[in-house]
Design an enzyme around this catalytic site. Structure first.
Site, PDB file in Angstrom:
ATOM      1  N   ASN A   7       0.881  -1.180   0.000  1.00  0.00           N
ATOM      2  CA  ASN A   7       0.000   0.000   0.000  1.00  0.00           C
ATOM      3  C   ASN A   7       0.913   1.223   0.000  1.00  0.00           C
ATOM      4  OD1 ASN A   7      -1.822   2.025   0.448  1.00  0.00           O
ATOM      5  ND2 ASN A   7      -2.689   1.156   2.329  1.00  0.00           N
ATOM      6  N   ARG A  90      -2.400  -2.033  -3.601  1.00  0.00           N
ATOM      7  CA  ARG A  90      -3.623  -1.252  -3.449  1.00  0.00           C
ATOM      8  C   ARG A  90      -3.513   0.019  -4.294  1.00  0.00           C
ATOM      9  NH1 ARG A  90      -4.864   3.389   0.666  1.00  0.00           N
ATOM     10  NH2 ARG A  90      -7.030   3.740   0.120  1.00  0.00           N
ATOM     11  N   HIS A 180     -12.807   3.341  -0.511  1.00  0.00           N
ATOM     12  CA  HIS A 180     -12.926   2.268   0.495  1.00  0.00           C
ATOM     13  C   HIS A 180     -13.626   1.030  -0.080  1.00  0.00           C
ATOM     14  CE1 HIS A 180     -12.996   5.416   3.978  1.00  0.00           C
ATOM     15  NE2 HIS A 180     -11.785   4.928   3.873  1.00  0.00           N
ATOM     16  N   ARG A 241     -11.562  16.090   7.347  1.00  0.00           N
ATOM     17  CA  ARG A 241     -12.282  16.445   6.111  1.00  0.00           C
ATOM     18  C   ARG A 241     -13.717  16.853   6.419  1.00  0.00           C
ATOM     19  NH1 ARG A 241     -10.955  10.876   3.110  1.00  0.00           N
ATOM     20  NH2 ARG A 241      -8.963  10.651   4.154  1.00  0.00           N
ATOM     21  N   GLU A 385      -8.482  -5.065   4.487  1.00  0.00           N
ATOM     22  CA  GLU A 385      -8.291  -4.791   3.057  1.00  0.00           C
ATOM     23  C   GLU A 385      -7.086  -5.547   2.500  1.00  0.00           C
ATOM     24  OE1 GLU A 385      -9.116  -0.289   2.430  1.00  0.00           O
ATOM     25  OE2 GLU A 385      -9.107  -0.673   4.579  1.00  0.00           O
TER      26      GLU A 385
END
Ligand code: ADP
Length: 400
Positions: A7, A90, A180, A241, A385
């Site tokens: 990743n 990823r 996601h 965010r 993940e």
């Protein structure tokens, strides 16, 4: 059979080496601070570690270090990279080009790089890491890319289109992509299995709540709608965010502060959310603690988060004309009983009623927390993940 899952970000290269015989993690770590100075932290399943400063001018040196710590020294877990059957990467943005995992070729890397305009922070870094990996690992080792956006490619146009002039969808590819996706796919499948039901028969609202958060309507195993949009800024309030904001408020604030588009993006991505509302922290644990002590802005941040999640549960129940289960995952969803309790309060109309004791005493494990007989089941489902990327990688290389 061993799969290395990578990743990569602009300054970091996180990895896990997974043994696919029993899906256990042999070692994991991070080659961090690429382009700044460099640091490697590495840990094996039996507790051996490497923690050292290094020099990583580019992703290539970071990859070389990754190979070094895996294969040599006190915390080595393999003798040579030849023992690794494949590498799975990823990738954040696959846009409309990639709707499933695929094998890495020079053309695929170029295409991922071309999509950088749609994911400025991520895709170029992924391309750099893919090129570095290709240069460092044996040429015979296959590589696979798995996209965060791919799961969301099943959304119908009525869900992914914005009300902007159609030409800008065609020319600029402006639309909702969602993120996601690997997590939502993993947890919704794990939930169906735990419920003993065929995922094709289920309507699930999947709440992935972490530093970045997104909610997805999963019907029959497919994404029908999701809360993140063109970028991971849309949807619900996050660590730093904003989530969704009236676009006119954005142009108004930019104008008043004299912000450039980049500065406005920084303001909304890095200074807003939990941090901006509370003025304390972006971290849910600190917000929850401050709220418990009566800090008004922390209480407000907590209430905003829960309220926005409730509204998405309502909206996605409408979108799917029903809901069988709501699941919580991600750092907050798996660990914060406070957030889950707030979200599930006053939701009886939706058949949501949780066992408060069970909710409070459960952290980080697969568990049904709704009351027996409640119409809508509520579950905690830990995400993984990396494991799904490893499974996808194995599946693709097995086809060859
Ligand atoms: P990312 O989106 O970066 O992958 P994570 O999924 O790791 O983030 O989630 C990070 C969030 O999870 C933080 O807000 C953190 O406070 C929260 N979190 C982690 N552990 C706990 C815990 N034990 N209790 C409450 N919140 C937690």
């Amino acid at each position: 059979m061993l799969i290395l899952v990578v990743n990569a970000g602009s300054s970091s290269l996180k990895y896990q080496l997974i043994n696919m015989e029993d899906e256990s993690v042999l070692a994991k770590g991070n080659c961090d601070r690429i382009g700044i100075d460099g640091h490697v932290s590495h840990k094996t399943a039996d507790g051996r570690t490497v923690d050292a400063d290094c020099d990583f001018p580019t992703h290539t040196e970071a990859f070389e270090k990754l190979v070094e710590v895996l294969t040599t020294g006190d915390a080595a877990v393999i003798r040579s990279m030849d023992e690794i059957s494949a590498v799975g990467h990823r990738i954040v943005q696959g846009a409309e080009v990639f709707d499933r995992p695929c094998m890495v070729t020079p053309e695929v890397i170029d295409k991922i790089d071309e999509l950088r305009e749609l994911a400025p922070v991520h895709n170029h870094a992924h391309a750099l890491a893919l090129r570095a990996c290709t240069a460092v690992i044996p040429a015979t080792t296959p590589q696979v890319v798995v996209f965060d956006t791919a799961f969301h490619q099943t959304m119908p146009p009525k869900a992914y289109m914005f009300g902007l002039p159609y030409e800008d969808y065609e020319k600029l590819h402006v639309r909702k992509y969602g993120f996601h996706g690997t997590s939502h796919r993993f947890v919704s499948a794990a939930l169906a299995e735990a419920m003993g039901r065929d995922i094709k028969d289920l309507k699930i609202v999947s709440c992935h709540l972490g530093n970045g958060s997104s909610i997805t309507a999963v019907q029959g195993g497919k994404c029908m709608d999701t809360s993140m949009g063109f970028t991971p800024l849309d949807g619900i309030l996050m660590g730093t965010r904003t989530g969704a904001v009236d676009p006119s408020a954005v142009t108004f604030v930019a104008d008043k502060h004299g912000f450039t588009p980049d500065e406005m993006s920084q303001y909304m991505n890095k200074k807003s959310g939990f941090l901006g509302i509370s003025g304390i922290s972006s971290d849910n644990r600190e917000i929850t603690a401050a709220a418990a002590e009566g800090n008004k802005r922390a209480i407000l941040a907590s209430e905003m988060l829960a309220y926005q999640i409730q509204k998405f549960i309502g909206a996605y129940t409408a979108a799917m004309n029903g809901v069988d289960a709501v699941l919580f995952t991600g750092g907050i969803g798996e660990n914060s009983w406070e957030v889950r309790e707030r979200v599930c309060k006053n939701m009886e109309f939706f058949g949501i009623e949780i066992d408060e004791e069970l909710n409070r005493s459960t952290r980080g494990k697969l568990m049904k927390i709704s009351k027996p007989g409640a119409k809508t089941e509520v579950w905690i489902v830990p995400t993984n993940e990396e494991l799904l990327i490893a499974r996808d990688t194995l599946a693709l290389i097995s086809e060859k």
